[in-house]
Design a protein around this motif. Sequence first.
Motif, PDB file in Angstrom:
ATOM      1  N   PHE A 801       4.899  -2.597   0.351  1.00  0.00           N
ATOM      2  CA  PHE A 801       6.152  -2.978  -0.314  1.00  0.00           C
ATOM      3  C   PHE A 801       6.336  -4.494  -0.305  1.00  0.00           C
ATOM      4  O   PHE A 801       6.828  -5.083  -1.276  1.00  0.00           O
ATOM      5  CB  PHE A 801       7.329  -2.299   0.389  1.00  0.00           C
ATOM      6  CG  PHE A 801       8.642  -2.487  -0.293  1.00  0.00           C
ATOM      7  CD1 PHE A 801       9.035  -1.645  -1.320  1.00  0.00           C
ATOM      8  CD2 PHE A 801       9.505  -3.513   0.078  1.00  0.00           C
ATOM      9  CE1 PHE A 801      10.246  -1.811  -1.963  1.00  0.00           C
ATOM     10  CE2 PHE A 801      10.718  -3.693  -0.556  1.00  0.00           C
ATOM     11  CZ  PHE A 801      11.087  -2.838  -1.586  1.00  0.00           C
ATOM     12  N   SER A 802       5.931  -5.127   0.791  1.00  0.00           N
ATOM     13  CA  SER A 802       6.091  -6.582   0.867  1.00  0.00           C
ATOM     14  C   SER A 802       5.184  -7.314  -0.116  1.00  0.00           C
ATOM     15  O   SER A 802       5.460  -8.475  -0.460  1.00  0.00           O
ATOM     16  CB  SER A 802       5.799  -7.063   2.287  1.00  0.00           C
ATOM     17  OG  SER A 802       4.455  -6.758   2.644  1.00  0.00           O
ATOM     18  N   GLN A 803       4.108  -6.664  -0.600  1.00  0.00           N
ATOM     19  CA  GLN A 803       3.197  -7.308  -1.537  1.00  0.00           C
ATOM     20  C   GLN A 803       3.493  -6.955  -2.989  1.00  0.00           C
ATOM     21  O   GLN A 803       2.798  -7.429  -3.889  1.00  0.00           O
ATOM     22  CB  GLN A 803       1.754  -6.914  -1.198  1.00  0.00           C
ATOM     23  CG  GLN A 803       1.303  -7.331   0.204  1.00  0.00           C
ATOM     24  CD  GLN A 803      -0.157  -7.012   0.470  1.00  0.00           C
ATOM     25  OE1 GLN A 803      -0.974  -6.981  -0.455  1.00  0.00           O
ATOM     26  NE2 GLN A 803      -0.494  -6.784   1.739  1.00  0.00           N
ATOM     27  N   LEU A 804       4.490  -6.105  -3.197  1.00  0.00           N
ATOM     28  CA  LEU A 804       4.873  -5.794  -4.568  1.00  0.00           C
ATOM     29  C   LEU A 804       5.604  -6.972  -5.193  1.00  0.00           C
ATOM     30  O   LEU A 804       6.177  -7.819  -4.477  1.00  0.00           O
ATOM     31  CB  LEU A 804       5.777  -4.557  -4.592  1.00  0.00           C
ATOM     32  CG  LEU A 804       5.127  -3.222  -4.194  1.00  0.00           C
ATOM     33  CD1 LEU A 804       6.177  -2.121  -4.144  1.00  0.00           C
ATOM     34  CD2 LEU A 804       4.013  -2.845  -5.157  1.00  0.00           C
ATOM     35  N   PRO A 805       5.624  -7.089  -6.511  1.00  0.00           N
ATOM     36  CA  PRO A 805       6.375  -8.175  -7.146  1.00  0.00           C
ATOM     37  C   PRO A 805       7.852  -8.130  -6.758  1.00  0.00           C
ATOM     38  O   PRO A 805       8.415  -7.067  -6.488  1.00  0.00           O
ATOM     39  CB  PRO A 805       6.182  -7.912  -8.645  1.00  0.00           C
ATOM     40  CG  PRO A 805       4.920  -7.100  -8.733  1.00  0.00           C
ATOM     41  CD  PRO A 805       4.879  -6.276  -7.497  1.00  0.00           C
ATOM     42  N   ASP A 806       8.476  -9.298  -6.734  1.00  0.00           N
ATOM     43  CA  ASP A 806       9.878  -9.380  -6.316  1.00  0.00           C
ATOM     44  C   ASP A 806      10.781  -8.531  -7.207  1.00  0.00           C
ATOM     45  O   ASP A 806      11.716  -7.877  -6.721  1.00  0.00           O
ATOM     46  CB  ASP A 806      10.344 -10.841  -6.350  1.00  0.00           C
ATOM     47  CG  ASP A 806       9.655 -11.665  -5.278  1.00  0.00           C
ATOM     48  OD1 ASP A 806       9.119 -11.049  -4.321  1.00  0.00           O
ATOM     49  OD2 ASP A 806       9.642 -12.902  -5.388  1.00  0.00           O
ATOM     50  N   LYS A 807      10.501  -8.516  -8.499  1.00  0.00           N
ATOM     51  CA  LYS A 807      11.365  -7.747  -9.395  1.00  0.00           C
ATOM     52  C   LYS A 807      11.250  -6.252  -9.111  1.00  0.00           C
ATOM     53  O   LYS A 807      12.232  -5.513  -9.257  1.00  0.00           O
ATOM     54  CB  LYS A 807      11.031  -8.052 -10.843  1.00  0.00           C
ATOM     55  CG  LYS A 807       9.609  -7.690 -11.262  1.00  0.00           C
ATOM     56  CD  LYS A 807       9.383  -7.989 -12.737  1.00  0.00           C
ATOM     57  CE  LYS A 807       7.974  -7.572 -13.175  1.00  0.00           C
ATOM     58  NZ  LYS A 807       7.760  -7.830 -14.630  1.00  0.00           N
ATOM     59  N   THR A 808      10.062  -5.813  -8.690  1.00  0.00           N
ATOM     60  CA  THR A 808       9.902  -4.399  -8.349  1.00  0.00           C
ATOM     61  C   THR A 808      10.664  -4.058  -7.078  1.00  0.00           C
ATOM     62  O   THR A 808      11.324  -3.012  -6.982  1.00  0.00           O
ATOM     63  CB  THR A 808       8.417  -4.067  -8.171  1.00  0.00           C
ATOM     64  OG1 THR A 808       7.695  -4.425  -9.359  1.00  0.00           O
ATOM     65  CG2 THR A 808       8.218  -2.591  -7.894  1.00  0.00           C
ATOM     66  N   GLN A 809      10.606  -4.957  -6.095  1.00  0.00           N
ATOM     67  CA  GLN A 809      11.367  -4.722  -4.865  1.00  0.00           C
ATOM     68  C   GLN A 809      12.865  -4.684  -5.151  1.00  0.00           C
ATOM     69  O   GLN A 809      13.580  -3.783  -4.670  1.00  0.00           O
ATOM     70  CB  GLN A 809      11.066  -5.826  -3.852  1.00  0.00           C
ATOM     71  CG  GLN A 809       9.614  -5.879  -3.384  1.00  0.00           C
ATOM     72  CD  GLN A 809       9.400  -6.939  -2.313  1.00  0.00           C
ATOM     73  OE1 GLN A 809      10.326  -7.291  -1.581  1.00  0.00           O
ATOM     74  NE2 GLN A 809       8.176  -7.463  -2.225  1.00  0.00           N
ATOM     75  N   VAL A 810      13.339  -5.623  -5.941  1.00  0.00           N
ATOM     76  CA  VAL A 810      14.768  -5.671  -6.261  1.00  0.00           C
ATOM     77  C   VAL A 810      15.183  -4.425  -7.039  1.00  0.00           C
ATOM     78  O   VAL A 810      16.267  -3.864  -6.824  1.00  0.00           O
ATOM     79  CB  VAL A 810      15.088  -6.953  -7.051  1.00  0.00           C
ATOM     80  CG1 VAL A 810      16.529  -6.922  -7.570  1.00  0.00           C
ATOM     81  CG2 VAL A 810      14.858  -8.179  -6.184  1.00  0.00           C
ATOM     82  N   LEU A 811      14.313  -3.958  -7.934  1.00  0.00           N
ATOM     83  CA  LEU A 811      14.619  -2.768  -8.717  1.00  0.00           C
ATOM     84  C   LEU A 811      14.774  -1.550  -7.812  1.00  0.00           C
ATOM     85  O   LEU A 811      15.730  -0.772  -7.967  1.00  0.00           O
ATOM     86  CB  LEU A 811      13.514  -2.529  -9.740  1.00  0.00           C
ATOM     87  CG  LEU A 811      13.662  -1.282 -10.622  1.00  0.00           C
ATOM     88  CD1 LEU A 811      14.938  -1.351 -11.452  1.00  0.00           C
ATOM     89  CD2 LEU A 811      12.440  -1.120 -11.530  1.00  0.00           C
ATOM     90  N   CYS A 812      13.869  -1.381  -6.869  1.00  0.00           N
ATOM     91  CA  CYS A 812      13.949  -0.235  -5.954  1.00  0.00           C
ATOM     92  C   CYS A 812      15.236  -0.277  -5.132  1.00  0.00           C
ATOM     93  O   CYS A 812      15.942   0.740  -4.999  1.00  0.00           O
ATOM     94  CB  CYS A 812      12.742  -0.221  -5.022  1.00  0.00           C
ATOM     95  SG  CYS A 812      11.161   0.081  -5.847  1.00  0.00           S
ATOM     96  N   ILE A 813      15.549  -1.442  -4.593  1.00  0.00           N
ATOM     97  CA  ILE A 813      16.746  -1.563  -3.759  1.00  0.00           C
ATOM     98  C   ILE A 813      18.004  -1.337  -4.585  1.00  0.00           C
ATOM     99  O   ILE A 813      18.943  -0.642  -4.163  1.00  0.00           O
ATOM    100  CB  ILE A 813      16.764  -2.949  -3.087  1.00  0.00           C
ATOM    101  CG1 ILE A 813      15.581  -3.083  -2.121  1.00  0.00           C
ATOM    102  CG2 ILE A 813      18.074  -3.179  -2.361  1.00  0.00           C
ATOM    103  CD1 ILE A 813      15.386  -4.479  -1.576  1.00  0.00           C
TER     104      ILE A 813
END
Length: 1196
Positions: A801-813
Amino acid sequence: VMTIHLKLKLFSLLCILNTLNSYSIEPVYHEQFRRLFSRLRALRPSDRPSFKTELNLLFDQLISENSSSSFTNENIRQEEVCALLVHASRLVPHSQEHLVIKLCQLIHQLLNQLQVIVDEQTLDTLVSYCTRALRTCSLWTHAEILLALSSLVYGNGPRCQQYLPELLGQNGILLNYSDSCQTDIELCRSAVHCMANLCLGVPGHSYFEEPHKQICYTIFMQTLQSPKPPGVEEISFCTLLQSALKGMQYFLNGEKWRASPDQDLGCLLAVLKKFMFYGLPGINVEMPRVLYPAPLPQYETIPAAKTDPAQDMPVQRKTPSKKRRSRGKGKKVRAEGGKGGQDEGDDEELRSGGGVGETRGEGPAGHPRLSAHLAPPLQPGVRTQFCPQWKKSSSDSDFSDPEGGMQSKLRLYHARVRQGALHCFLAVVKCVEKKVLYGYWSSFIPNAPGIGSPPSLTLLNIALKDPSPKARAGSLQVLSALLEGSRQFLSVAEDTGAPRQAFTPFSATLAASIRELHRCLLLALLAESSSQTLTQVIKCFAHLVSNAPYNRLKPGLLIPLWKQIRPYVRHRDVNVRVSSLTLLGALVSAQAPLPEVRLFLQQPGSAHGPPASGGSTPQGPHPPGWRHPGHGEPAVPGSGTEGTPEAPCWLLQLCVALVTQPREEPHSDSDAASSGSLEPSPVRLEALQVLAHLVKGYFPLAQACLLELGQLSARCLREQDPSVQLHGAKLLEELGTGIIQQYRTDASPSDAATAVPMCQVVQFWSEVLTGPLIGALQNEQHLTLQTSACDTLSSVLPQAFSQLPDKTQVLCITVLLGLTYSENSLVKAAAVRALGVYILFPCLREDVMFVADTANAILTALDDRSPNVRAKAAWSLGNLTDTLIVNMEAVGLDFQEDISDMLLLKMLLSATQASADKDRVKSNAVRALGNLLHFLQPAHLSKPAFALPLQHAMRALTDTVRGDATMKVRWNACYALGNAFRNPGLPLGAASWSEEAYSALSSAVTSCRNFKVRIKSAAALSVPASRERYGDTRQFAEVWSTLARALEHSGDTEDFLEYRYCTSLRSQLCHALLHLMTLCLSRDLPALAASLGSQSAPALRGFLVSYLGDGTLTPRHVVGDEDVAGQTETGNGLEVLGRALSRLKELEAEAVADGASALDTVRGFLEDVAKSCEDLKASDGLDARLAHSSSSPTLP
């Protein structure tokens, strides 16, 4: 010209007929019924002969029209039927017995043909009419009256309470006619049938009062236990038995079984076992009247079967055998097409002689079609015989026409009795507790093949030898019900050790039963020709595999099953295919991972295999009844080429093909579709479930296809069928969980070495999170899919999860935070749980904004009305507070200052309130309270707003420790108190709640029945690091005496299972006592000396020497199987003893006269303990040297 003219006329006639057929015929029948009803309603009671004649004609016309199926429940309303019958009952006086008979016949036919549910007023009128008729009319009319009464009370028993005394009371009508002394068998059968219909009600809800309930049970048992009266035809007696068995089945469905002197389970099972074999050719059962719980079967007398002279005429048997086989195929096609009901199946059995002539599992020459490598292991000297000789009986031509028809009809009625007994037995299994039935297993399930002696009669005999497919299916349903939920009972089975010669333990007997079940079910699998019964065989196998402890049995049971079940995945019947996949799923999920299953999954081989035997399996290179792989189907290892080690698992490829590849041949089952369509939905869903089980139990075999399985899940999520979407999301969740298991901190080195590379994990989740999963999360039309998608999102590997793109992390959260406000409780609970997982991610837990947003969402969910949501929210709050502690130790003061005081106060208040909720919520709420009390800093505690919440929080923890909650909740509460004691800012020892906290822990350490709670409370009492935190002298003395008393009585328990934690408890108590000695003051010594100088001193000395002599003991070892590292000081016991002796030396200067005496007592006790430890170590060293010298070779 003449020919053309005739053709035109014929065409015109066909057009006219087609036009007439286009109109609905329902109004015609409805109008006809209304016309007859109008004529009947126009009649008035009269003594004129014409009235009787007209009424008689109307009844005849209504009965004949009803018999011709002109009237159906689609064109006749129930209200009209009820009005007709009520009005007819007013026209027929009881003195006109012939008309009474006609009316009763009309009642019976209309209610059964139209499936009418009469209203309460009609029921009262007609039941009253029938009961009065039974009292006043002649005896020859009573059979027809009882038949009408049985139709009226069918399913209406709860509404007939007022008539029960007249029907079932003392000298009741049904009671008199169903007596065993009744000579008229037809009257007895009608009365028992009526009584059976009275017992029919809502399953699990009996409406009978105790006297009437006992009367019904007694009548049914007497009927079943009574022998056939002399002079009664066998068919008539069979109908009586069917009614009694049906009544017993309805009776047992009413409520749970309650044993009583008048209701003995052994008597009932003996009767049912007798009729399970009733009428089987060659078997005459002399069953004992009572079956007793026993590990071995009771003695059963089975007279030798008489030789059938028809078996000596093979020439006359050939042609009819083929004829019956063709009928069996026709029956199968109809069954697979979904046509034909119960009556049609009975008629088919009647036409085919009850199935006696079926050649199940035979080839053209009459020999079993079975390869040598597929044959299950048989005992030496036993001839393989799938179709007994009595099944291959002669054709009907051996009898005259009337005799042959009567024999076929008798076989049919015998089969119905056996089916009724099996249905009744199934009701027994459902209403009797499993642990009670386990004692009778030996009477129905074999434990060894019969060699040299008559085999015991079991359910497997019926499954293998009964000529009726319905009876075979019924026996398998009963066996499935017995096996379902039997995992705890079967877990005792074991045969991995050397065989015992002196005696056979029960574990070996049970293991033999499992092996015999495998052997017989394999035979049934090979020999069965009926698709419906074949489905039951496979389902029964699935129940056996799901509950048998294969890790305690010798290998070799599952490989033959693998080889034989694989071809059935390509069977013509969709139900067989689905049940085969269910069995494959059970195989890969049973005690996974099993070495035997892993080995077979890794072996190359065709996923299709040879066709299974059976009448529906044609011969040839590509039998049309069996599916073969399509052109687009992926190659399976071993299907023509040697598989490579890198090749995907064959089961994985097979399931993927079933989900994605089209069927090229036309359907022959109920899911008919055009060529080239996908498999039926049940097959695809079951294949996806098998994939999920395979990934969960054998992830290393599936990880090579990780990206392909992710694409398969994405394809499923894009489909329109919600069930397929749901199973696709479940597969994704299992894939994510498998990856997490490989990267867990306690994973073995071999697992870590073979783990999926991190780059591939990141690619997998990148493709998944940019695919249709986000759309499924936002799909408000399918809430179950949303819930599953949330669970899938929570299975992301934290490092990935930490290596996923920032936009993907923000989308999940963002999506998860939004779903916590969903109106659906399941979606909200899943979203809150996912946030509880994310809050532990290293890349997110130090983000103060994310922590604050997550905390607010959790606190909102903690006030939800749904207990499930509150439970998930409490679990997430516990995880969030764990993160606070981790950040406090890793980041330091900066993180603590960034957290809002208002947010901390809200969490403290919410956790305190949740600690009074249900146990599911309370267990994590107290955990959160302990973390919060540990996290609070002096800056927080000095504020007035925290004073009262702090007291309420500590009181909530102490009340939970003292309360009657589950042991898990009390364990967490003790842990929370110990966690709170670690906060140096808390006024422990000076605050008013300190005494309550110590008192609660002291009570738990001495009186709690659960040793884990005692261990945790002792650990909490040893947490304070300074003497002031234990309070005054009295408080310190109470804690010491409590620990000493708990150590002295540490072996006192009523539960034998708690003894496994006894050593851990004593170790923790010894550690706590030594810890108190390192902190004691001179004023505390008298209390310590009083306990050490009493009669308990030798016991305490022995426990301490044993504890110190065991070497180093960290807190992780102290509590047994619970991980509470950091709860107490690290270091071995000898170091703590040394610090205690050093502390006593420091107190020599402070000791006065009385204190010096106490100091000498305490110091002498510790010095004795230390000397004993030294002597013990010296003795152990000498023993070790002696053992080494004795094992060394002697030099010449």
